[in-house]
Design a protein around this motif. Structure first.
Motif, PDB file in Angstrom:
ATOM      1  N   UNK A 309       0.813  -1.217   0.000  1.00  0.00           N
ATOM      2  CA  UNK A 309       0.000   0.000   0.000  1.00  0.00           C
ATOM      3  C   UNK A 309       0.849   1.272   0.000  1.00  0.00           C
ATOM      4  N   UNK A 310       2.121   1.158  -0.397  1.00  0.00           N
ATOM      5  CA  UNK A 310       2.929   2.365  -0.538  1.00  0.00           C
ATOM      6  C   UNK A 310       2.512   3.169  -1.771  1.00  0.00           C
ATOM      7  N   UNK A 311       1.690   2.558  -2.643  1.00  0.00           N
ATOM      8  CA  UNK A 311       1.096   3.259  -3.776  1.00  0.00           C
ATOM      9  C   UNK A 311      -0.308   2.716  -3.983  1.00  0.00           C
ATOM     10  N   UNK A 312      -1.114   3.460  -4.708  1.00  0.00           N
ATOM     11  CA  UNK A 312      -2.477   3.032  -5.012  1.00  0.00           C
ATOM     12  C   UNK A 312      -2.407   1.822  -5.950  1.00  0.00           C
ATOM     13  N   UNK A 313      -2.893   0.676  -5.495  1.00  0.00           N
ATOM     14  CA  UNK A 313      -2.793  -0.547  -6.275  1.00  0.00           C
ATOM     15  C   UNK A 313      -3.514  -0.420  -7.610  1.00  0.00           C
ATOM     16  N   UNK A 314      -4.575   0.361  -7.648  1.00  0.00           N
ATOM     17  CA  UNK A 314      -5.368   0.464  -8.877  1.00  0.00           C
ATOM     18  C   UNK A 314      -4.606   1.131 -10.012  1.00  0.00           C
ATOM     19  N   UNK A 315      -3.481   1.794  -9.707  1.00  0.00           N
ATOM     20  CA  UNK A 315      -2.673   2.432 -10.751  1.00  0.00           C
ATOM     21  C   UNK A 315      -1.622   1.488 -11.330  1.00  0.00           C
ATOM     22  N   UNK A 316      -1.541   0.268 -10.825  1.00  0.00           N
ATOM     23  CA  UNK A 316      -0.556  -0.707 -11.304  1.00  0.00           C
ATOM     24  C   UNK A 316      -0.880  -1.123 -12.740  1.00  0.00           C
ATOM     25  N   UNK A 317       0.132  -1.133 -13.587  1.00  0.00           N
ATOM     26  CA  UNK A 317      -0.056  -1.572 -14.966  1.00  0.00           C
ATOM     27  C   UNK A 317       0.096  -3.086 -15.060  1.00  0.00           C
ATOM     28  N   UNK A 318      -0.314  -3.632 -16.186  1.00  0.00           N
ATOM     29  CA  UNK A 318      -0.169  -5.077 -16.423  1.00  0.00           C
ATOM     30  C   UNK A 318       1.289  -5.490 -16.319  1.00  0.00           C
ATOM     31  N   UNK A 319       2.174  -4.726 -16.951  1.00  0.00           N
ATOM     32  CA  UNK A 319       3.600  -5.059 -16.937  1.00  0.00           C
ATOM     33  C   UNK A 319       4.168  -4.990 -15.523  1.00  0.00           C
ATOM     34  N   UNK A 320       3.749  -3.994 -14.740  1.00  0.00           N
ATOM     35  CA  UNK A 320       4.222  -3.878 -13.361  1.00  0.00           C
ATOM     36  C   UNK A 320       3.749  -5.060 -12.523  1.00  0.00           C
ATOM     37  N   UNK A 321       2.523  -5.522 -12.783  1.00  0.00           N
ATOM     38  CA  UNK A 321       2.023  -6.688 -12.060  1.00  0.00           C
ATOM     39  C   UNK A 321       2.861  -7.922 -12.331  1.00  0.00           C
ATOM     40  N   UNK A 322       3.258  -8.124 -13.593  1.00  0.00           N
ATOM     41  CA  UNK A 322       4.110  -9.268 -13.928  1.00  0.00           C
ATOM     42  C   UNK A 322       5.503  -9.111 -13.323  1.00  0.00           C
TER      43      UNK A 322
END
Length: 558
Positions: A309-322
């Protein structure tokens, strides 16, 4: 490849809601249950329960049941109840609950009784979790003050552990729990208690607690650099506690989706990955971490940008998730390579994968789990591909993971020498002359099979079963029931014989004056052995019941 155990955490989420920005601040607390559809909810729970039987047939080592409260993030608000159902639908695979939340109990004795009962019902296959629970759970359940969450949890754990280990009645006088008389009946089958998993986002306090008590660390919701640091802290704590290190004490955790090629996997999974990131985890910081819920050092780490939760999870991109390792998507080879990389760096001996994500339909989850079992799992197992719970020695295969390990290429495509080689190794040889692709094909060479595969997986089982229906017309139903009540010893003989020869399930259906028995068997050999052994008992019961010669039908399901 590392030697790994594979567990599955089924999601059970309710995705039929508006996007997060349309429903308010918190997915966990403020989403009105007016969005809930009872019919769709029933289907989700039926699909959820059906996955346990599939996962055992596929050869997974175990299944993990999570729980959430007060929102659509999971319809399983009572993991203990779901575990009882899952145990009844499986025979060998381990079943675990990570829930329930210890602090939600008025007394830890209640949780101890539930753990012991599930362990007995499962014949020692059960393991349990000790999650702190996110802050939203405290708000949703309404029985706990999150300000004292950690203090109450530690005291409740002391009470729980004494309940498992004390052999005489004992008293307990704490700040949160007091009793003059505590005495656990029944005790768990596993002595002194089943394995315990501690899900932790990474506070040193939680890691030290898990290490000192000999528990397993389930690594969740942490950025990659912090995760590796946490794993080292945990290993050091285990060593300081004087315990022998076992890689299975660390469980890697990821959402996994595998398809025939990298391109196809992304096409099928990306929308579901993004929906999960953008909608299913949305809540204000204070919902997840109210005052007192986390330690001061953990709060400082989050504020410094180094943790969950150091950043808003909803702003995560597909590439960042991988890149984070929380999502693994691709062909069997790509997924296997990523799992090897992640578990090696973590020093993990187990992987807990979520195979259905957020909005993924049941047929897609089944396809995913099946391809993973057949084409990924065998690479991380001993030759033969057996799950940890299968200690038998036999010809052929029992689970799909074994099939993937020993099947090799079709015999028509191989020479005699290559067939002999395939029988002695878990990696089958390839043959360019073979028209049917094997799991060693490259991602680019493998044809696209997804269009046909969902129907195959959805409508048929992954391993062969024998289905027998026995129809008895014009029966005196009351007489049949009375005979069954008067001769329990004959029924018991049949029951033991059914188990002994591999009967998977037995159902009886009454329709007017007609009786229909439906039995599923592991093999035709087992069915024939049962009939040979129990034929006289079946004939005796038929005579007592006054039923005539039944009509039967036998067919195979693959």
């Amino acid at each position: 490849m590392n030697k790994l155990e594979f567990y599955v955490a089924n999601g059970g989420k309710f995705p039929y809601i508006p996007r997060r920005d349309k429903i308010g601040k918190s997915i966990y607390i403020s989403t009105p249950n007016d969005y809930y559809d009872p019919v769709r909810g029933q289907r989700i729970l039926e699909d959820y329960l059906g996955l346990f039987e599939l996962e055992e047939k596929l050869g997974y080592d175990g299944a993990v049941i999570l729980e959430q409260h007060g929102g659509p993030n999971s319809l399983v608000g009572q993991s203990i109840v779901m575990a009882a159902a899952a145990i009844s639908h499986t025979r060998e695979m381990r079943i675990g609950t990570v829930g329930a939340i210890l602090n939600s109990y008025r007394t830890p004795m209640r949780y101890a009784e539930e753990v012991a009962t599930l362990d007995i019902l499962s014949n020692g296959r059960y393991f349990f979790g000790l999650p702190m629970g996110i802050g939203a759970n405290y708000h949703g359940l309404g029985v706990m003050n999150p300000t004292y969450a950690r203090e109450q949890f530690r005291e409740g754990h002391e009470f729980l552990k004494r309940a498992f280990t004390e052999r005489e009645p004992f008293s307990f006088d704490g700040k949160f729990y007091q009793t003059e008389y505590a005495n656990l009946w029944p005790r768990p089958l596993q002595d002194p208690y089943p394995e315990a998993w501690v899900p932790a986002a990474g506070s040193k306090d939680s890691l030290s607690f898990a290490a000192q008590n000999g528990y397993t660390y389930l690594a969740v919701l942490v950025p990659w650099p912090i995760l590796l640091k946490n794993c080292q802290i945990f290993r050091d704590a285990v060593e300081e506690a004087g315990q022998e290190w076992d890689p299975r004490r660390i469980v890697a955790n990821a959402h996994v989706y595998v398809a025939e090629t990298d391109k196809q996997a992304r096409q099928e999974a990306e929308a579901h990955v993004m929906s999960l990131l953008q909608n299913s985890l949305g809540s204000p910081f204070h919902d997840s971490f109210p005052p007192g819920h986390v330690t001061i050092p953990s709060l400082r780490g989050m504020a410094a940008g180094g943790g969950y939760r150091s950043k808003d999870i909803s702003t995560t991109t597909y590439e960042e998730g991988l890149e984070s390792g929380q999502f693994i998507v691709g062909s069997p080879s790509t997924v296997a390579e990523r799992i090897e990389e992640i578990t090696t760096k973590m020093g993990a001996g187990r992987l807990n994968l979520t195979g259905d994500m957020w909005t993924m339909p049941d047929w897609m989850a089944r396809k995913n789990l099946t391809i993973f079992a057949e084409e990924v799992m065998p690479r991380f197992r001993e030759p033969g591909g057996k799950p940890s719970w299968d200690k038998s020695s036999r010809a052929g295969y029992r689970t799909v993971s074994e099939y993937g390990a020993i099947a090799g290429s079709p015999s028509s495509c191989r020479s005699r020498s290559s067939r002999a080689s395939a029988r002695s190794t878990s990696a089958p040889p390839t043959s360019p002359s073979c028209a049917s692709p094997s799991r060693t094909d490259s991602a680019e060479d493998r044809p696209r099979r997804a269009a046909a595969r969902p129907t195959l997986i959805r409508n048929r089982r992954s391993t062969m079963s024998i289905i027998v229906t026995v129809r008895i017309p014009d029966a005196d139903i009351e007489r049949v029931r009375q005979v069954d009540a008067d001769y329990p010893e004959l029924r018991a003989q049949l029951g033991e014989s059914l188990k002994r020869h591999g009967n998977i399930s037995h159902r009886r259906v009454y329709r007017g004056n007609e009786i229909m028995d439906i039995d599923e068997w592991e093999s035709e050999e087992g069915l024939r052995a049962f009939l040979a052994e129990s034929g006289p008992v079946i004939a005796q019961l038929a005579e007592l019941r006054g039923t005539g010669k039944p009509s039967d039908t036998i067919w195979s399901i693959y």
